[in-house]
Enzyme design. Sequence first.
Site, PDB file in Angstrom:
ATOM      1  N   HIS A 205      -1.954   6.456   2.556  1.00 32.39           N
ATOM      2  CA  HIS A 205      -1.306   5.876   1.384  1.00 32.39           C
ATOM      3  C   HIS A 205      -1.514   6.733   0.149  1.00 32.39           C
ATOM      4  O   HIS A 205      -0.575   7.212  -0.468  1.00 32.39           O
ATOM      5  CB  HIS A 205      -1.809   4.455   1.125  1.00 32.39           C
ATOM      6  CG  HIS A 205      -0.970   3.703   0.136  1.00 32.39           C
ATOM      7  ND1 HIS A 205      -1.003   3.969  -1.223  1.00 32.39           N
ATOM      8  CD2 HIS A 205      -0.056   2.732   0.305  1.00 32.39           C
ATOM      9  CE1 HIS A 205      -0.148   3.179  -1.842  1.00 32.39           C
ATOM     10  NE2 HIS A 205       0.455   2.415  -0.942  1.00 32.39           N
ATOM     11  N   GLU A 238       1.637   8.564  -1.610  1.00 29.86           N
ATOM     12  CA  GLU A 238       1.495   8.763  -3.050  1.00 29.86           C
ATOM     13  C   GLU A 238       0.403   9.803  -3.308  1.00 29.86           C
ATOM     14  O   GLU A 238      -0.703   9.688  -2.776  1.00 29.86           O
ATOM     15  CB  GLU A 238       1.128   7.448  -3.752  1.00 29.86           C
ATOM     16  CG  GLU A 238       2.169   6.351  -3.620  1.00 29.86           C
ATOM     17  CD  GLU A 238       1.743   5.067  -4.314  1.00 29.86           C
ATOM     18  OE1 GLU A 238       0.745   5.101  -5.066  1.00 29.86           O
ATOM     19  OE2 GLU A 238       2.397   4.038  -4.108  1.00 29.86           O
ATOM     20  N   HIS A 270       4.680   0.124   5.074  1.00 27.24           N
ATOM     21  CA  HIS A 270       4.762   1.585   4.993  1.00 27.24           C
ATOM     22  C   HIS A 270       5.005   2.192   6.372  1.00 27.24           C
ATOM     23  O   HIS A 270       5.768   3.151   6.515  1.00 27.24           O
ATOM     24  CB  HIS A 270       3.481   2.161   4.387  1.00 27.24           C
ATOM     25  CG  HIS A 270       3.405   2.010   2.904  1.00 27.24           C
ATOM     26  ND1 HIS A 270       4.344   2.548   2.052  1.00 27.24           N
ATOM     27  CD2 HIS A 270       2.502   1.370   2.119  1.00 27.24           C
ATOM     28  CE1 HIS A 270       4.023   2.252   0.799  1.00 27.24           C
ATOM     29  NE2 HIS A 270       2.910   1.539   0.816  1.00 27.24           N
TER      30      HIS A 270
END
Length: 327
Positions: A205, A238, A270
């Site tokens: 992530h 990210e 995700h």
Amino acid sequence: MHSFIHSVCALFLLFLLCQPAQAGDNPDADRQAVVLAAFGTTVPKALPGILNIRDRLQRQYPQTPVKIAFTSNIIRRIWQGRRGDAAFITANPSVPADVYTVQGPLATIANLQDQGYRTIIVQPGHISAGEEYLDLVAAIDGLNSIRTIKPKFRPFEKLAVGRPAMGTAGEQHPYSEDLALIARALADDAVQAEKANAALLYMAHGNTYMPSGSAYLEFASIMNRLYPQVKTYIALVEGYPSLDDTLPLLEHAGVSKLLLKPFMTVAGDHTVNDMAGDEPEAWKSILSAKGYEVMTVAKGLGEIDAFADVYLHHLQQTATDHGIVLH
């Protein structure tokens, strides 16, 4: 005779009542609990990534309640809104009842304290020491700052917070050892990639506003050292390194086939959409368009027993650090 017996019994009872209380006489004195605080997921099929961790902690310490809490406000509201959706509940019979009433860490801790649990360990279910973890630590620090006029009325005997899977900064528990622990727990990923003659690419992530990329890259380096027969890469949704940063590395290494897996506790939104989805912006689509043969595995790390036990390892160390004996 009866009068004599009654008198003796009365005196014995009075004797017991007049004895000083022992630690075991106070039902709250030794009551302890664990809160597994994860970000959460709205995807029912992804819940085992959290529930498996909770179940393994609970089996290890059957006398210590292990409660789940979700740190995401949005995810909690979605689950709480589903409580009145009979069709959803019927369609998802595997969802435990406590997920529909899941609360945040503060509310979960408050409920336990109100029930008499005054020794509580909060074990994060997060992967890295990012925003969600740091906010959780700030909340626990706030609770621990409570001071009462009489120390005996403090809300907690001990309230401790553990560390995320990838560890934290400091000398006591070097984060590099936690990264190595994770890499050993994911040995089967390397085996699977080797059998498929593929490189291993993890989707993590990350965070746009935190310089966390170095820990992920160090993890990939450890994987490559432990399993040199497989090339391992990691990219973040990210922050750095992104998929765009990783593509030149794949090309330079001559990779043609990829095993794509989430480096997240749960295989939630995700994984389903950003990683393995059919939309053009999904990683699978991007990689396929560039000529790579892509195999995706939609399985959260928490579903892997060896990885779930990383959190158990951290919980045990936190208990030892704070002089807490879990049962």
